[in-house]
Design a protein around this motif. Structure first.
Motif, short mmCIF file in Angstrom:
data_model
loop_
_atom_site.label_atom_id
_atom_site.label_comp_id
_atom_site.label_asym_id
_atom_site.label_seq_id
_atom_site.Cartn_x
_atom_site.Cartn_y
_atom_site.Cartn_z
N UNK A 43 8.81 -0.15 -27.85
CA UNK A 43 8.89 0.89 -26.85
C UNK A 43 9.10 0.25 -25.49
N UNK A 44 9.73 0.99 -24.62
CA UNK A 44 10.07 0.50 -23.30
C UNK A 44 9.05 0.96 -22.27
N UNK A 45 8.47 2.12 -22.48
CA UNK A 45 7.47 2.67 -21.58
C UNK A 45 6.37 3.27 -22.43
N UNK A 46 5.14 3.03 -22.06
CA UNK A 46 4.03 3.74 -22.68
C UNK A 46 3.01 3.99 -21.59
N UNK A 47 2.73 5.25 -21.31
CA UNK A 47 1.79 5.60 -20.25
C UNK A 47 0.77 6.61 -20.74
N UNK A 48 -0.47 6.34 -20.40
CA UNK A 48 -1.54 7.30 -20.62
C UNK A 48 -1.45 8.31 -19.48
N UNK A 49 -1.22 9.57 -19.81
CA UNK A 49 -1.06 10.61 -18.81
C UNK A 49 -2.37 11.29 -18.44
N UNK A 50 -3.43 10.94 -19.14
CA UNK A 50 -4.73 11.50 -18.81
C UNK A 50 -5.20 12.52 -19.83
N UNK A 51 -6.37 13.10 -19.56
CA UNK A 51 -6.96 14.06 -20.51
C UNK A 51 -6.06 15.25 -20.77
N UNK A 52 -6.09 15.72 -21.99
CA UNK A 52 -5.26 16.87 -22.39
C UNK A 52 -6.04 18.16 -22.18
N UNK A 53 -6.39 18.41 -20.93
CA UNK A 53 -7.18 19.60 -20.63
C UNK A 53 -6.32 20.82 -20.39
N UNK A 54 -5.04 20.62 -20.12
CA UNK A 54 -4.14 21.73 -19.87
C UNK A 54 -3.01 21.69 -20.89
N UNK A 55 -2.32 22.80 -21.09
CA UNK A 55 -1.20 22.80 -22.04
C UNK A 55 -0.03 21.95 -21.53
N UNK A 56 0.92 21.71 -22.39
CA UNK A 56 2.11 20.94 -22.05
C UNK A 56 2.80 21.53 -20.83
N UNK A 57 3.08 20.69 -19.83
CA UNK A 57 3.77 21.13 -18.61
C UNK A 57 5.03 20.29 -18.44
N UNK A 58 6.18 20.84 -18.82
CA UNK A 58 7.41 20.05 -18.83
C UNK A 58 7.80 19.47 -17.47
N UNK A 59 7.53 20.18 -16.39
CA UNK A 59 7.90 19.64 -15.07
C UNK A 59 7.08 18.40 -14.74
N UNK A 60 5.79 18.42 -15.06
CA UNK A 60 4.94 17.26 -14.80
C UNK A 60 5.41 16.05 -15.61
#
Length: 110
Positions: A43-60
């Protein structure tokens, strides 16, 4: 080395946290389901985006992709079954898109 071809961006839920991963499309060539084999893949990028407290937000997640040096392919943005270029994966809590490195991106390996 720069890689300018298409890549697959994946957002997935793992242990109550959201993650972003970018892989070359050829890393998934043998996977017809469209979701990655989670055994070691390059993989070229792997990032922890944080807790999954909210539903999927495509813009974020598109913004996080840009921060990592990738942009969603224009063909993905106009597909009728996508939201801001992201489509739902075959497994729950997984979304994917095709992306391309921006001009300033340099490829790193895991």
């Amino acid at each position: 080395m720069k890689s300018t071809g298409p890549h697959r961006a994946l957002v997935y839920l793992n242990k109550e946290r959201m993650h972003l991963m970018v892989t070359p499309l050829d890393a998934e060539a043998g996977n017809t389901a469209g979701d990655p084999d989670w055994n070691p893949v390059r993989f070229l990028v792997h990032r922890d985006l944080g807790p999954a407290e909210e539903p999927f937000t495509p813009a974020l997640f598109a913004h996080r992709l840009v921060e990592a040096g990738y942009t969603i392919g224009s063909a993905e943005l106009i597909k009728p079954d996508t939201v801001n270029g992201w489509s739902k994966g075959v497994l729950p809590d997984r979304w994917r898109t095709v992306c391309y490195p921006t001009a300033s991106t340099t490829e790193t390996t895991a």
